[in-house]
Design a protein around this motif. Structure first.
Motif, PDB file in Angstrom:
ATOM      1  N   HIS A 294      -1.145  -3.255  -7.460  1.00 49.63           N
ATOM      2  CA  HIS A 294       0.301  -3.223  -7.148  1.00 49.63           C
ATOM      3  C   HIS A 294       1.014  -2.246  -8.083  1.00 49.63           C
ATOM      4  O   HIS A 294       1.932  -1.544  -7.672  1.00 49.63           O
ATOM      5  CB  HIS A 294       0.916  -4.624  -7.294  1.00 49.63           C
ATOM      6  CG  HIS A 294       0.484  -5.583  -6.229  1.00 49.63           C
ATOM      7  ND1 HIS A 294       1.126  -5.686  -5.020  1.00 49.63           N
ATOM      8  CD2 HIS A 294      -0.538  -6.462  -6.190  1.00 49.63           C
ATOM      9  CE1 HIS A 294       0.515  -6.609  -4.276  1.00 49.63           C
ATOM     10  NE2 HIS A 294      -0.497  -7.086  -4.968  1.00 49.63           N
ATOM     11  N   ASN A 297       0.096   1.344  -7.048  1.00 51.70           N
ATOM     12  CA  ASN A 297       0.844   1.724  -5.838  1.00 51.70           C
ATOM     13  C   ASN A 297       2.277   2.115  -6.168  1.00 51.70           C
ATOM     14  O   ASN A 297       2.807   3.102  -5.643  1.00 51.70           O
ATOM     15  CB  ASN A 297       0.840   0.569  -4.823  1.00 51.70           C
ATOM     16  CG  ASN A 297      -0.536   0.319  -4.239  1.00 51.70           C
ATOM     17  OD1 ASN A 297      -1.391   1.202  -4.298  1.00 51.70           O
ATOM     18  ND2 ASN A 297      -0.766  -0.869  -3.703  1.00 51.70           N
ATOM     19  N   LEU A 298       2.905   1.356  -7.071  1.00 49.84           N
ATOM     20  CA  LEU A 298       4.282   1.677  -7.466  1.00 49.84           C
ATOM     21  C   LEU A 298       4.339   3.017  -8.201  1.00 49.84           C
ATOM     22  O   LEU A 298       5.210   3.846  -7.929  1.00 49.84           O
ATOM     23  CB  LEU A 298       4.853   0.561  -8.348  1.00 49.84           C
ATOM     24  CG  LEU A 298       6.224   0.833  -8.995  1.00 49.84           C
ATOM     25  CD1 LEU A 298       7.303   1.074  -7.943  1.00 49.84           C
ATOM     26  CD2 LEU A 298       6.644  -0.314  -9.908  1.00 49.84           C
ATOM     27  N   TYR A 310       8.428  -2.342  -3.912  1.00 47.94           N
ATOM     28  CA  TYR A 310       7.336  -2.644  -4.858  1.00 47.94           C
ATOM     29  C   TYR A 310       7.905  -3.119  -6.194  1.00 47.94           C
ATOM     30  O   TYR A 310       7.394  -4.063  -6.806  1.00 47.94           O
ATOM     31  CB  TYR A 310       6.480  -1.399  -5.115  1.00 47.94           C
ATOM     32  CG  TYR A 310       5.587  -0.952  -3.978  1.00 47.94           C
ATOM     33  CD1 TYR A 310       5.189  -1.831  -2.967  1.00 47.94           C
ATOM     34  CD2 TYR A 310       5.111   0.356  -3.928  1.00 47.94           C
ATOM     35  CE1 TYR A 310       4.360  -1.406  -1.940  1.00 47.94           C
ATOM     36  CE2 TYR A 310       4.272   0.789  -2.901  1.00 47.94           C
ATOM     37  CZ  TYR A 310       3.904  -0.098  -1.908  1.00 47.94           C
ATOM     38  OH  TYR A 310       3.079   0.321  -0.907  1.00 47.94           O
TER      39      TYR A 310
END
Length: 561
Positions: A294, A297-298, A310
């Motif tokens: 996560h 991805n951010l 996000y």
């Protein structure tokens, strides 16, 4: 708190430097304490230059690493960028994967699951690569001890490049290339890079083959600066240059993911300290509470609307992390009292249901309370996993090495480490760890130390003085914010306790016609030391306080006596 005043440097060296630089002797003295004794060294310190970033090919195996990656790109191979779930690991994966995607579309990212796979390279990750026809894995911030796993990958036809900064064991893994400045056979001139820093050296090496210059890879330094701050590596030498330019990137043109995380932050200019306390916990929260991917991805997202979504999710993970850390810390403190272990040389606590994602933070909190080497254990599958934290001057990694007969695996640094062991080994290990620490620790290390750079008077704290002092930043290990001491102070009568539970102390101190505002976080209990015109001495750093658009200098109290 134990106050120690740094020895005064050689007066003739100080006076000579003060004259050359046209600064007062306190500034010159602070510089000499940091090993800066000439005009040229001062220039390098105050004006970090891109010219001071070393040639990446001075690092052992850099030629092999870059050649193998370029071969993979030319041959259309699938490449996986693998890194740990902490800040250093996730920023490393974001950095290298986003750079490689400018050269190839066949780039995958992988972060191990903290709970199912644990720290470092995992068999699960290697199997995933094999199942997805990935023939090259570049591992960052881990892998230097993964001898068996690299061999397993080789059997499956997968090549490995390792980019690590942890201390190697007796053997180096049989990978295509192993980049680690701490290798005994590596002559790279700067040994203290973080994992993301080693990743940056790799993209710097690749950039040379693309006819790119250092300026072309500067935008990636926001990630490196964040990792430098979060991983508590020295901010000296090359790290200082990388952090300095990384902060410039964050403050002038931050990546979309940072903009999303900072959308609620009102500060105009971010410092390394802000990265450590604002950005790093949020990046870490993803790996602690959910999954490190996560965070990746951010950090690699290029659409602001998606990045804001996000960032909102990560904000929630961070709130949950704070709640878990607070509850577990209270339970751990209760356990120490219940077992009557307040007077030991170590803190070792265990509860099978504690959240594995926050035991490192809890270990830090317990170290703040009891100030001694600390281990917090929880159940992880069939084994117990622990995070270790130490106190200034004591090498917890060496202490764990002395207990290795009870440990299944461990890794880390002087001040922070992680380990796993069999549940039946917990009590023998706890006993041995206490024996090792009690026999080897200097008892002075068990009292928190405030190292004071210089004794000064309030009237010496002028805007010009502070303007020069500000240029000592970025601060961190090896270049901490200067700490000063002034004696014979008293409060102007407006001192009070502030904040939740009145934990903090706010006052205005004066001496010889000069007065200045002061704030002491967690110094509320010292309020009685400043009332009724009592005289006291203070240890403090100097910073700016912004209130209603007005900016003034203030003392940030570390302790008063």
């Amino acid at each position: 708190m134990r106050w120690t005043l740094q020895p005064k440097p050689d007066i003739s060296t100080v006076e000579n430097l003060a004259k050359i630089l046209n600064v007062d002797t306190i500034i010159a003295s602070l510089l000499v304490q940091r090993g800066i004794t000439t005009f040229d060294l001062a220039k390098k310190f105050f004006r970090p230059s891109l010219e001071d970033i070393h040639d990446p090919f001075l690092m052992k195996d850099m030629d092999k690493a870059t050649a193998r990656i370029l071969k993979a790109i030319t041959g259309g191979e699938n490449i996986m960028v693998y890194g740990d779930y902490d800040v250093d690991g996730t920023t490393s994966v974001a950095l290298l994967s986003s750079y490689l995607k400018t050269l190839s579309h066949q780039i995958a990212t992988y972060i191990p699951d903290r709970y199912n796979e644990g720290y470092g390279i995992s068999y699960t990750g290697i199997d995933y690569a094999h199942d997805n026809d990935i023939s090259l894995i570049v591992a960052l911030d881990c892998g230097i001890k993964a001898i068996e796993k690299i061999a397993y990958a080789k059997e499956k036809g997968i090549d490995f490049i390792i980019c690590d900064h942890h201390r190697p064991g007796d053997k180096i893994p049989n990978a295509v290339a192993v980049l680690d400045p701490k290798r005994k056979d590596c002559e790279y001139p700067y040994k203290e890079l973080c994992g993301c820093g080693v990743g940056f050296k790799l993209i710097q090496g690749l950039a040379i083959y693309q006819n790119q210059t250092i300026e072309d890879v500067l935008p990636y330094l926001d990630l490196v600066a964040t990792a430098i701050g979060a991983d508590i590596v020295p901010i000296t030498g090359e790290n200082r240059v990388l952090a300095y330019y990384g902060l410039q990137v964050i403050n002038t043109s931050p990546r979309i993911g940072f903009r999303a995380m900072l959308s609620e932050v009102k500060k105009k200019t971010l410092t390394i300290t802000d990265l450590v306390f604002i950005i790093a916990p949020r990046i870490n929260a993803a790996g602690r509470m959910k999954h490190g991917l996560h965070a990746v991805n951010l950090l690699t997202e290029e659409n602001l609307d998606i990045a804001l979504q996000y960032a909102a999710e990560i904000e929630l993970y961070n709130s949950n992390r704070k709640e878990a850390d607070k509850n577990i810390t209270q339970e751990a403190l209760g356990q120490i009292l219940q077992n009557k272990e307040e007077d030991r040389y170590t803190t070792v606590v265990y509860e099978e249901n504690w959240h594995k994602g926050v035991i490192g933070i809890v270990a830090s909190r317990l170290t703040e309370t009891y100030y001694r080497p600390t281990l917090v254990f929880t159940k992880s599958g069939s084994k117990l996993a622990a995070s270790a934290r130490s106190v200034k001057g004591f090498d917890v990694y060496n202490a764990l090495e002395a207990c290795s007969e009870y440990i299944e695996q461990f890794g880390g640094h002087k001040y922070a480490a992680g380990l796993t062991l069999e549940e039946k080994q917990y009590l023998p290990f706890k006993q041995k760890f206490e024996e090792v620490v009690s026999a080897t620790i200097d008892k002075k290390m068990l009292i928190p130390e405030i190292s004071i750079d210089a004794s000064i008077e309030l009237n010496q704290i002028t805007p010009k003085f502070y303007r020069i002092l500000k240029q000592f930043a970025p601060y961190g290990p090896g270049n901490m914010a200067p700490v000063f001491m002034t004696e014979g102070l008293n409060d102007t009568g407006y001192g009070k306790c502030v904040g939740a539970d009145e934990k903090h102390l706010k006052c205005r101190v004066q001496k010889n016609e000069t007065a200045i505002g002061a704030i002491g976080f967690n110094l509320g209990p010292k309020y009685n030391s400043i009332t009724e015109g009592q005289y006291f001495k203070a240890a403090y750093t100097i910073d700016e306080n912004e209130w209603n658009g007005e900016v003034s200098l203030q003392l940030k109290l570390k302790d008063i006596n």
